[in-house]
Write an enzyme that holds these catalytic residues in place. Structure first.
Site, PDB file in Angstrom:
ATOM      1  N   ASP A 248      28.561 -21.710  60.767  1.00  0.00           N
ATOM      2  CA  ASP A 248      29.503 -20.807  61.413  1.00  0.00           C
ATOM      3  C   ASP A 248      30.436 -20.213  60.366  1.00  0.00           C
ATOM      4  OD1 ASP A 248      30.617 -19.439  63.520  1.00  0.00           O
ATOM      5  OD2 ASP A 248      32.003 -21.031  64.067  1.00  0.00           O
TER       6      ASP A 248
ATOM      7  N   LYS B  71      34.579 -28.681  67.320  1.00  0.00           N
ATOM      8  CA  LYS B  71      33.604 -27.601  67.435  1.00  0.00           C
ATOM      9  C   LYS B  71      32.236 -28.071  67.931  1.00  0.00           C
ATOM     10  CE  LYS B  71      36.000 -24.169  65.465  1.00  0.00           C
ATOM     11  NZ  LYS B  71      36.141 -22.809  65.996  1.00  0.00           N
TER      12      LYS B  71
ATOM     13  N   GLU C  45      35.627 -18.597  71.398  1.00  0.00           N
ATOM     14  CA  GLU C  45      35.564 -17.751  70.219  1.00  0.00           C
ATOM     15  C   GLU C  45      34.452 -16.736  70.434  1.00  0.00           C
ATOM     16  OE1 GLU C  45      37.515 -20.366  66.631  1.00  0.00           O
ATOM     17  OE2 GLU C  45      35.344 -20.028  66.589  1.00  0.00           O
TER      18      GLU C  45
ATOM     19  N   ARG D 143      41.335 -26.748  70.345  1.00  0.00           N
ATOM     20  CA  ARG D 143      42.346 -26.429  69.338  1.00  0.00           C
ATOM     21  C   ARG D 143      43.249 -27.612  68.994  1.00  0.00           C
ATOM     22  NH1 ARG D 143      40.085 -22.043  67.092  1.00  0.00           N
ATOM     23  NH2 ARG D 143      39.843 -20.310  68.572  1.00  0.00           N
TER      24      ARG D 143
ATOM     25  N   GLU E 162      31.897 -14.373  69.321  1.00  0.00           N
ATOM     26  CA  GLU E 162      31.151 -14.213  68.079  1.00  0.00           C
ATOM     27  C   GLU E 162      29.805 -13.542  68.343  1.00  0.00           C
ATOM     28  OE1 GLU E 162      30.897 -17.458  65.362  1.00  0.00           O
ATOM     29  OE2 GLU E 162      32.639 -18.520  66.202  1.00  0.00           O
TER      30      GLU E 162
ATOM     31  N   GLU F  67      44.810 -16.591  69.989  1.00  0.00           N
ATOM     32  CA  GLU F  67      45.490 -15.392  69.494  1.00  0.00           C
ATOM     33  C   GLU F  67      46.249 -14.689  70.621  1.00  0.00           C
ATOM     34  OE1 GLU F  67      42.856 -13.009  66.556  1.00  0.00           O
ATOM     35  OE2 GLU F  67      41.491 -14.273  67.721  1.00  0.00           O
TER      36      GLU F  67
ATOM     37  N   THR G  29      28.126 -24.835  71.689  1.00  0.00           N
ATOM     38  CA  THR G  29      28.115 -23.441  71.237  1.00  0.00           C
ATOM     39  C   THR G  29      27.101 -22.714  72.104  1.00  0.00           C
ATOM     40  OG1 THR G  29      28.666 -24.067  68.964  1.00  0.00           O
ATOM     41  CG2 THR G  29      27.702 -21.878  69.299  1.00  0.00           C
TER      42      THR G  29
ATOM     43  N   GLN H 147      41.278 -29.982  66.882  1.00  0.00           N
ATOM     44  CA  GLN H 147      41.072 -29.343  65.577  1.00  0.00           C
ATOM     45  C   GLN H 147      42.314 -29.456  64.692  1.00  0.00           C
ATOM     46  OE1 GLN H 147      39.861 -25.253  65.912  1.00  0.00           O
ATOM     47  NE2 GLN H 147      39.749 -24.911  63.719  1.00  0.00           N
TER      48      GLN H 147
ATOM     49  N   ASP I  61      31.631 -19.821  70.609  1.00  0.00           N
ATOM     50  CA  ASP I  61      31.826 -21.095  69.909  1.00  0.00           C
ATOM     51  C   ASP I  61      33.058 -21.778  70.497  1.00  0.00           C
ATOM     52  OD1 ASP I  61      31.423 -23.102  68.037  1.00  0.00           O
ATOM     53  OD2 ASP I  61      32.719 -22.149  66.565  1.00  0.00           O
TER      54      ASP I  61
ATOM     55  N   HIS J 188      41.066 -12.048  62.974  1.00  0.00           N
ATOM     56  CA  HIS J 188      41.233 -13.374  63.577  1.00  0.00           C
ATOM     57  C   HIS J 188      41.765 -14.367  62.542  1.00  0.00           C
ATOM     58  CE1 HIS J 188      40.355 -17.051  65.838  1.00  0.00           C
ATOM     59  NE2 HIS J 188      39.695 -17.488  64.770  1.00  0.00           N
TER      60      HIS J 188
END
Length: 468
Positions: A172, A302, A248, A286, A250, A413, A306, A289, A282, A179
Site C-alpha cells: 500500500d 490496517k 481510505e 485510527r 484508493e 481528514e 481491504t 494506528q 483500505d 492526504h
C-alpha cells in the site's frame, strides 16, 4: 438566366446544410485513438450510463446457482459473459491464438490469464469487443447463436462475484500528497507535515494479502491496543474495540508479470507489468494506528480488511485516460524519471455514506489524478532493490484526496481528526464509522455510451466480536 439562378438557389438550399453537417461531423468526431470517447454500438442493449460499455470489457470471477464453481467472466452492460462457457461453446474459434490458451478461462482466479501478458490481454479484449459489437464479423459465434447465448450470457444480478485474483503480496502506497499533508498537519503540524523523503520516493508499507476481500464482504470492527489518554504518564494502553474506524479511498493495481529476483524493472518498461485496476477501500483503525505505528508503521490498524471492486479494468481500457498528477518539482533520481509525461490515471471517484436508517450522503467527489506518483514509478521503486513481483501482486495508491473538504478521501481528514462532525442526510452526524454503516465507492472514466467504469466497492461495518 433567372431560371438558372433559381435552380442554383434551390440546389444550395439542399446542399449547404449537408456540407455544413459533414464539416461539423468531421470537426466533432472523436479521435480514433481514444476508445473512451467512441460510443461503439453493441447488439446487446446497454444503458448509456452503464460502467460496463463495450469500450470497457473488465474481467472478474463469478459463480451462479446452476454452477457454483468460480470462473472467469467479463462484464458487458447488465450481463456477465461466462468465459468458461463461451470457450466450451466454440466462442474463440475465430481466434486460434486465444483459443490455444482458453484453458485459463476454466481457472478459479485470473492469475493464469494475467500471466499471459499485455499482448494477450489486448487480443482477448479486442476479440470480445468484436464479437459483441453490432456489426460483428462473427455473428454466428454469439449474436446469432441462441444456444451459446443461453449458456454464456448471464444477468449480472444472478451472479456472485468473487475475489478476482489470488493475491500473493499487497503493498500500500502513500502517493496522495494532499492526504499525506492533511494527516501530517493533524499529527505533526504544518511545518513538518511531510517527511523529508516524501517528494523523493513513493512511500509505502507491506500490507496483509490474506485480508483483501471482494466488494460486499462485511468488515468486523477490530479490537486492539488503544492509548485513550495520550497526555497521561506513564503511557499505558487498554484493549478495546476500535472507536475511530475510518475509510481510505484508493485505487488498486494488479501485477501481471514476474521479474527475476535481483533484477529491477526500469520505469519506462514498468507499464508492461500492469494487468489492470480496481477500486479500493483500505479500512483503517485510527486509534489503534496512533499507538502502534511508531517506529515501523501500520500493522494491525490496517490488516482488518481491504475491500476491492470485483471487476478488473484492463490497463488497455484506460490507456487514454491519463494526464498530469500532482506536480513534483523535486529533482528525482534517474530510476524514477519517466520519458512518458502526464502518466497518472484520471478516474472520477465518489464515496457514498449509508447509515442503518437508510440515509445516503455523497461525502466525497475527487479524481485519481490527485497522486504524486504514477503506477510505473511505484513499480520501479518497489523493484529497485531487486524485489521480485509476481502475477496477482496488488498495489494500493494510498488515500486519494483533492484540495478541499468535499474531495477528501478519509473521514479523518473531513472531521479534522474527529473534532468536527460530518453532516449526513436526515440530520445524522458522524465523527468516525459506527456499526451498521455502509460505505460505497464508485469510479469511472470516459463519457456516456462509452464509460470505462468499475461498478462499485462496498462494505458494511459489523460490531466487534465479544472477547470476554
Amino acid at each position: 438566366m433567372s431560371k438558372v439562378i433559381n435552380r442554383l438557389a434551390a440546389l444550395a438550399v439542399v446542399l449547404v446544410p449537408v456540407i455544413l453537417s459533414c464539416c461539423l461531423s468531421f470537426r466533432d468526431r472523436p479521435q480514433a485513438t481514444d476508445p473512451t470517447r467512441i460510443a461503439i454500438m453493441s447488439w446487446l442493449s446497454i444503458d448509456p450510463s452503464s460502467h460496463f460499455s463495450i469500450a470497457n470489457i473488465p474481467f472478474g470471477i463469478i459463480s451462479t446457482s446452476s454452477d457454483e464453481t468460480p470462473r472467469p467472466a467479463v462484464a458487458i452492460g447488465d450481463y456477465a459473459l461466462d468465459l468458461k462457457a463461451f470457450a466450451a461453446g466454440g466462442g474463440f474459434a475465430s481466434a486460434p491464438e486465444v483459443e490455444k490458451h482458453a484453458g485459463v478461462f476454466s481457472a478459479r482466479t485470473l492469475n493464469d490469464f494475467a500471466a499471459l501478458g499485455r499482448q494477450h490481454h489486448r487480443a482477448v479484449r479486442e476479440y470480445l469487443q468484436d464479437v459483441l459489437k453490432a456489426d460483428t464479423k462473427h455473428p454466428e459465434l454469439l449474436k446469432d447463436n441462441d444456444k451459446l447465448k443461453k449458456a454464456a450470457l448471464v444477468p449480472r444480478s444472478d451472479v456472485q462475484n468473487h475475489l478476482p485474483m489470488a493475491v500473493g503480496d499487497y503493498t500500500d502506497y502513500y502517493a496522495g500528497k494532499n492526504h499525506a499533508y492533511n494527516v501530517g498537519v493533524l499529527f505533526r503540524g504544518a511545518a513538518a507535515a511531510l517527511q523529508p523523503n516524501y517528494l523523493h520516493l513513493p512511500v509505502a508499507y507491506h500490507g496483509r494479502a490474506s485480508s483483501v476481500v471482494v466488494s460486499g464482504t462485511p468488515i468486523r470492527r477490530p479490537w486492539g491496543q488503544i492509548l485513550k489518554d495520550p497526555k497521561a504518564e506513564p503511557k499505558i494502553p487498554s484493549l478495546s474495540p476500535c472507536q475511530r474506524l475510518d475509510i481510505e479511498l484508493e485505487m488498486g493495481m494488479f501485477i501481471c508479470r514476474e521479474n527475476q529476483l535481483g533484477s529491477p524493472i526500469p520505469v519506462d518498461k514498468a507499464e508492461e507489468y500492469v494487468f489492470g485496476y480496481v477500486l479500493m477501500n483500505d479500512w483503517s483503525a485510527r486509534d489503534i494506528q496512533a499507538w502502534e505505528y511508531v517506529p515501523l508503521g501500520p500493522f494491525t490498524a490496517k490488516n482488518l480488511g481491504t475491500s476491492i471492486s470485483p471487476w478488473i479494468v484492463l490497463a488497455d481500457a484506460l490507456k487514454d485516460a491519463k494526464g498530469p498528477g500532482i506536480p513534483n518539482d523535486t529533482q528525482l533520481l534517474p530510476y524514477l524519471q519517466e520519458k512518458t509525461k502526464d502518466n497518472v490515471l484520471s478516474v472520477e471517484l465518489e464515496v457514498d455514506y449509508i447509515t442503518p436508517n437508510g440515509n445516503k450522503t455523497t461525502i466525497s467527489r475527487t479524481n485519481s489524478k490527485n497522486l504524486l506518483w504514477s503506477w510505473p514509478q511505484m513499480i520501479a521503486h518497489h523493484t529497485i532493490t531487486g524485489c521480485n513481483l509476481r502475477p496477482g501482486d496488488l498495489f494500493g495508491s494510498g488515500t486519494i484526496s483533492g484540495e478541499d473538504s468535499k474531495s477528501q478521501g478519509s473521514i479523518l481528514e473531513q472531521t479534522q481528526g474527529g473534532k468536527v462532525a460530518l453532516q449526513l442526510e436526515g440530520g445524522e452526524e458522524r465523527k468516525f464509522l459506527q456499526d451498521g454503516d455502509t460505505l460505497v465507492i464508485r469510479g469511472w472514466a470516459g463519457k456516456e455510451g462509452a464509460l470505462v467504469g468499475f461498478g462499485e466497492v462496498s462494505g458494511q461495518i459489523l460490531p466487534a466480536h465479544p472477547l470476554f
